[in-house]
Design a protein around this motif. Structure first.
Motif, mmCIF file in Angstrom:
data_model
loop_
_atom_site.group_PDB
_atom_site.id
_atom_site.type_symbol
_atom_site.label_atom_id
_atom_site.label_comp_id
_atom_site.label_asym_id
_atom_site.label_seq_id
_atom_site.Cartn_x
_atom_site.Cartn_y
_atom_site.Cartn_z
ATOM 1 N N UNK A 41 -16.603 12.163 2.342
ATOM 2 C CA UNK A 41 -15.862 12.442 1.109
ATOM 3 C C UNK A 41 -16.100 11.351 0.072
ATOM 4 N N UNK A 42 -16.423 10.140 0.549
ATOM 5 C CA UNK A 42 -16.644 9.029 -0.376
ATOM 6 C C UNK A 42 -17.995 9.108 -1.065
ATOM 7 N N UNK A 43 -18.809 10.075 -0.664
ATOM 8 C CA UNK A 43 -20.125 10.225 -1.283
ATOM 9 C C UNK A 43 -20.084 11.126 -2.508
ATOM 10 N N UNK A 44 -18.919 11.573 -2.888
ATOM 11 C CA UNK A 44 -18.819 12.359 -4.114
ATOM 12 C C UNK A 44 -19.238 11.508 -5.315
ATOM 13 N N UNK A 45 -19.950 12.089 -6.287
ATOM 14 C CA UNK A 45 -20.465 11.314 -7.430
ATOM 15 C C UNK A 45 -19.386 10.525 -8.173
ATOM 16 N N UNK A 46 -18.229 11.133 -8.394
ATOM 17 C CA UNK A 46 -17.178 10.438 -9.146
ATOM 18 C C UNK A 46 -16.719 9.187 -8.410
ATOM 19 N N UNK A 47 -16.582 9.301 -7.082
ATOM 20 C CA UNK A 47 -16.138 8.140 -6.305
ATOM 21 C C UNK A 47 -17.224 7.063 -6.264
ATOM 22 N N UNK A 48 -18.471 7.463 -6.114
ATOM 23 C CA UNK A 48 -19.557 6.498 -6.098
ATOM 24 C C UNK A 48 -19.675 5.757 -7.427
ATOM 25 N N UNK A 49 -19.493 6.484 -8.528
ATOM 26 C CA UNK A 49 -19.554 5.851 -9.849
ATOM 27 C C UNK A 49 -18.427 4.842 -10.015
ATOM 28 N N UNK A 50 -17.229 5.206 -9.577
ATOM 29 C CA UNK A 50 -16.093 4.285 -9.686
ATOM 30 C C UNK A 50 -16.336 3.023 -8.852
ATOM 31 N N UNK A 51 -16.849 3.216 -7.641
ATOM 32 C CA UNK A 51 -17.122 2.061 -6.778
ATOM 33 C C UNK A 51 -18.197 1.175 -7.390
ATOM 34 N N UNK A 52 -19.219 1.779 -8.010
ATOM 35 C CA UNK A 52 -20.287 1.001 -8.630
ATOM 36 C C UNK A 52 -19.747 0.160 -9.785
ATOM 37 N N UNK A 53 -18.870 0.745 -10.602
ATOM 38 C CA UNK A 53 -18.286 0.008 -11.724
ATOM 39 C C UNK A 53 -17.468 -1.177 -11.220
ATOM 40 N N UNK A 54 -16.664 -0.953 -10.181
ATOM 41 C CA UNK A 54 -15.825 -2.027 -9.633
ATOM 42 C C UNK A 54 -16.686 -3.152 -9.063
ATOM 43 N N UNK A 55 -17.700 -2.808 -8.301
ATOM 44 C CA UNK A 55 -18.554 -3.829 -7.680
ATOM 45 C C UNK A 55 -19.331 -4.598 -8.741
ATOM 46 N N UNK A 56 -19.810 -3.892 -9.764
ATOM 47 C CA UNK A 56 -20.540 -4.565 -10.842
ATOM 48 C C UNK A 56 -19.641 -5.553 -11.572
ATOM 49 N N UNK A 57 -18.407 -5.135 -11.872
ATOM 50 C CA UNK A 57 -17.472 -6.028 -12.557
ATOM 51 C C UNK A 57 -17.156 -7.247 -11.699
ATOM 52 N N UNK A 78 -9.964 -14.455 -9.872
ATOM 53 C CA UNK A 78 -8.841 -13.612 -9.449
ATOM 54 C C UNK A 78 -9.072 -12.152 -9.832
ATOM 55 N N UNK A 79 -9.585 -11.929 -11.042
ATOM 56 C CA UNK A 79 -9.852 -10.556 -11.473
ATOM 57 C C UNK A 79 -10.878 -9.893 -10.548
ATOM 58 N N UNK A 80 -11.954 -10.634 -10.228
ATOM 59 C CA UNK A 80 -12.965 -10.077 -9.345
ATOM 60 C C UNK A 80 -12.412 -9.758 -7.972
ATOM 61 N N UNK A 81 -11.594 -10.684 -7.433
ATOM 62 C CA UNK A 81 -11.009 -10.458 -6.112
ATOM 63 C C UNK A 81 -10.057 -9.265 -6.123
ATOM 64 N N UNK A 82 -9.255 -9.139 -7.173
ATOM 65 C CA UNK A 82 -8.292 -8.039 -7.236
ATOM 66 C C UNK A 82 -8.984 -6.687 -7.331
ATOM 67 N N UNK A 83 -10.088 -6.618 -8.074
ATOM 68 C CA UNK A 83 -10.790 -5.334 -8.163
ATOM 69 C C UNK A 83 -11.389 -4.934 -6.819
ATOM 70 N N UNK A 84 -11.927 -5.903 -6.065
ATOM 71 C CA UNK A 84 -12.476 -5.578 -4.748
ATOM 72 C C UNK A 84 -11.374 -5.176 -3.773
ATOM 73 N N UNK A 85 -10.264 -5.894 -3.817
ATOM 74 C CA UNK A 85 -9.134 -5.536 -2.950
ATOM 75 C C UNK A 85 -8.634 -4.145 -3.302
ATOM 76 N N UNK A 86 -8.556 -3.862 -4.598
ATOM 77 C CA UNK A 86 -8.121 -2.539 -5.019
ATOM 78 C C UNK A 86 -9.067 -1.450 -4.543
ATOM 79 N N UNK A 87 -10.374 -1.721 -4.597
ATOM 80 C CA UNK A 87 -11.354 -0.729 -4.136
ATOM 81 C C UNK A 87 -11.174 -0.459 -2.643
ATOM 82 N N UNK A 88 -11.003 -1.540 -1.861
ATOM 83 C CA UNK A 88 -10.806 -1.375 -0.420
ATOM 84 C C UNK A 88 -9.523 -0.600 -0.130
ATOM 85 N N UNK A 89 -8.463 -0.924 -0.848
ATOM 86 C CA UNK A 89 -7.178 -0.265 -0.612
ATOM 87 C C UNK A 89 -7.261 1.224 -0.915
#
Length: 265
Positions: free
Chosen positions: A5-21, A218-229
């Motif tokens: 389910x995580x391979x849906x394009x919308x989810x992959x795009x969101x994850x890419x944006x978070x990881x890039x940031x 802190x911003x970078x850590x929070x975005x990664x934690x948010x992605x995992x959550x």
């Protein structure tokens, strides 16, 4: 498998944006602020050391072809020679103590024949933002006292021009005012021969760069934690990824048309 389910394009795009940031926070933004903090600390240390140092001859601090750096900038030096008022220039678009100003730049010929650019201080603009009248430098041989400064460069490469009998420049670049001058320049101290409005020294404060760097981390850590959550939450049974996709208006209308056509048969 639910992970698909995580391979849906919308989810992959969101994850890419978070990881890039987050990557930008850790590898670009935070290190940039740490570097600025280190530079400020070095400047503060150099200025503080100069308060207690005895002025030394410029030629003992810098060779004729040596450019100032972080270890030599702000050193208090003396120089013996004569001003060259015919080669004088004014640096425009400057701000001193929160107000507009011109800085007066006059080449100074040393006893060894080399020339160093001297910042004699600032003057406030006259009517119509024009260069006001100001005192000429002393004639003949004098001994000046000032601080070593690193030369500037105009990022826009704007050319110098003459107006009102003065050469106008956009940066304190010795090679623009008088080609062949020593690298860097000397900023006159109060009480030195030829000084106008003495330029203030930078304030000895740490500045916000260190706290900004910690904020980016802190911003970078929070975005990664948010992605995992949110990833963990959505792959659980009953998560949003389990829910059927909401139909678009076009799909609903198409189904209605199909239903109407089927009923009419």
């Amino acid at each position: 498998m639910r992970l698909r389910l995580l391979l849906r394009p919308a989810w992959l795009l969101s994850a890419l944006v978070v990881i890039t940031f987050a990557t930008a926070c850790f590898t670009l933004l935070a290190p940039w602020q740490f570097e600025r903090h280190a530079e400020r600390q070095e400047t503060n240390a150099a200025v503080q050391a100069s308060f207690e140092a005895t002025p030394v001859p410029l030629t003992e601090v810098l060779a004729a072809d040596a450019a100032p750096n972080r270890t030599t900038e702000w050193r208090l030096v003396t120089a013996v020679g004569e001003f060259l008022p015919d080669e004088e220039a004014v640096a425009r678009l400057r701000t001193v103590q929160g107000a507009a100003a011109f800085e007066v730049l006059t080449p100074f010929r040393l006893l060894d024949g080399t020339t160093v650019l001297v910042d004699r201080g600032f003057v406030r603009p006259g009517e119509g933002v024009s260069v006001p009248d100001f005192a000429p430098p002393p004639t003949g041989q004098v001994e000046i006292t000032g601080r070593v400064r690193v030369g500037e460069r105009d990022s826009e490469n704007r050319p110098a021009f003459t107006e009102g009998g003065h050469l106008h420049v956009y940066s304190i670049d010795p090679q623009v005012v008088l080609p062949g001058s020593r690298p860097g320049y000397v900023q006159l101290e109060a009480g030195s021969p030829g000084v106008l409005g003495p330029l203030p020294l930078p304030q000895l404060e740490a500045g916000p760069s260190f706290s900004y760097a910690l904020q980016w981390i802190a911003f970078g850590a929070m975005t990664l934690i948010g992605l995992v959550y949110f990833t963990w939450r959505e792959i659980k049974p009953g998560g949003a990824l389990d829910k059927p996709r909401r139909k678009s208006v076009a799909e609903i209308l198409a189904e209605d048309e199909d239903a109407t056509a089927a009923a009419a048969r």
